[in-house]
Scaffold this motif. Sequence first.
Motif, mmCIF file in Angstrom:
data_model
loop_
_atom_site.group_PDB
_atom_site.id
_atom_site.type_symbol
_atom_site.label_atom_id
_atom_site.label_comp_id
_atom_site.label_asym_id
_atom_site.label_seq_id
_atom_site.Cartn_x
_atom_site.Cartn_y
_atom_site.Cartn_z
ATOM 1 N N ASN A 206 -8.515 0.184 5.192
ATOM 2 C CA ASN A 206 -9.039 1.359 5.681
ATOM 3 C C ASN A 206 -10.369 0.961 6.182
ATOM 4 N N PRO A 207 -10.795 0.218 7.368
ATOM 5 C CA PRO A 207 -12.023 -0.179 7.756
ATOM 6 C C PRO A 207 -13.085 1.099 8.103
ATOM 7 N N HIS A 208 -12.548 2.052 8.403
ATOM 8 C CA HIS A 208 -13.168 3.008 9.144
ATOM 9 C C HIS A 208 -14.157 3.724 8.048
ATOM 10 N N LEU A 209 -13.562 3.478 6.602
ATOM 11 C CA LEU A 209 -14.408 4.146 5.651
ATOM 12 C C LEU A 209 -15.473 3.324 4.870
ATOM 13 N N GLN A 210 -15.841 2.020 5.602
ATOM 14 C CA GLN A 210 -16.920 1.568 4.971
ATOM 15 C C GLN A 210 -18.172 2.128 5.143
ATOM 16 N N ASN A 211 -18.318 2.947 6.420
ATOM 17 C CA ASN A 211 -19.617 3.501 6.514
ATOM 18 C C ASN A 211 -19.508 4.935 6.532
ATOM 19 N N GLN A 212 -18.526 5.377 5.895
ATOM 20 C CA GLN A 212 -18.349 6.959 5.695
ATOM 21 C C GLN A 212 -18.001 7.191 4.601
ATOM 22 N N GLN A 213 -18.372 8.641 4.266
ATOM 23 C CA GLN A 213 -17.438 9.112 2.810
ATOM 24 C C GLN A 213 -15.910 9.621 3.184
ATOM 25 N N ILE A 214 -15.035 9.805 2.294
ATOM 26 C CA ILE A 214 -13.726 10.267 2.371
ATOM 27 C C ILE A 214 -13.628 11.704 2.498
ATOM 28 N N ILE A 215 -12.785 11.917 3.696
ATOM 29 C CA ILE A 215 -12.961 13.374 4.007
ATOM 30 C C ILE A 215 -11.421 14.051 3.679
ATOM 31 N N GLY A 216 -11.647 15.150 3.120
ATOM 32 C CA GLY A 216 -10.499 15.807 2.727
ATOM 33 C C GLY A 216 -9.270 16.246 3.764
ATOM 34 N N GLY A 217 -8.051 15.739 3.441
ATOM 35 C CA GLY A 217 -7.226 15.946 4.485
ATOM 36 C C GLY A 217 -6.903 14.606 5.421
ATOM 37 N N GLU A 218 -7.528 13.782 5.184
ATOM 38 C CA GLU A 218 -7.268 12.421 5.723
ATOM 39 C C GLU A 218 -6.417 11.560 5.062
ATOM 40 N N LYS A 219 -5.450 10.843 5.595
ATOM 41 C CA LYS A 219 -4.552 9.988 5.156
ATOM 42 C C LYS A 219 -5.221 8.599 4.915
ATOM 43 N N VAL A 220 -5.325 8.022 3.756
ATOM 44 C CA VAL A 220 -5.831 6.737 3.667
ATOM 45 C C VAL A 220 -4.655 5.854 2.844
ATOM 46 N N LYS A 221 -5.062 4.548 2.990
ATOM 47 C CA LYS A 221 -3.850 3.758 2.204
ATOM 48 C C LYS A 221 -4.443 2.847 1.254
ATOM 49 N N LEU A 222 -3.683 3.098 -0.053
ATOM 50 C CA LEU A 222 -4.311 2.382 -1.284
ATOM 51 C C LEU A 222 -3.438 1.332 -1.477
ATOM 52 N N PRO A 223 -4.026 0.331 -1.967
ATOM 53 C CA PRO A 223 -3.537 -0.983 -2.222
ATOM 54 C C PRO A 223 -2.713 -0.872 -3.695
ATOM 55 N N PHE B 206 0.797 -1.194 -0.174
ATOM 56 C CA PHE B 206 -0.167 -0.048 0.033
ATOM 57 C C PHE B 206 0.864 1.261 -0.082
ATOM 58 N N ILE B 207 0.234 2.358 -0.291
ATOM 59 C CA ILE B 207 0.864 3.536 -0.185
ATOM 60 C C ILE B 207 0.071 4.348 0.446
ATOM 61 N N PRO B 208 0.539 5.400 1.285
ATOM 62 C CA PRO B 208 -0.406 6.323 1.938
ATOM 63 C C PRO B 208 -0.766 7.584 1.335
#
Length: 113
Positions: free
Chosen positions: A82-99, A46-48
């Motif tokens: 990113n299990p916290h994104l299953q029930n919410q939208q992506i918020i700007g400024g948040e770090k996510v991990k892309l596979p 993954f990459i952040p």
Amino acid sequence: MRIFILALVLFVTFHFIRIDLAEGTIPLASFIGKAEPCTEEAELGFIPVMTVDGDTIESLFALYPDTEVGFLDRLSSFYSLNPHLQNQQIIGGEKVKLPLTMEEPNTCSKKKV
């Protein structure tokens, strides 16, 4: 006594020849032209990524494409990272991990014995 020493020398010689034929350099010479198919899987890493307002999963996947893995497999890997994104939208400024599949040197090519 001579017969015993001669038998021991012959046994050791035949043993070394048998081991060389079974595991040594002679059988390897007959397989030089044949290539075995590579069965190793690519490692999924993954990459952040820092998101901005209006980003979606599809837009992130489009910015960082991965031709090795299909969309559904990549989506399931995204949600497992990113299990916290299953029930919410992506918020700007948040770090996510892309596979992404990590490129490693081809270990299926000629292996030294």
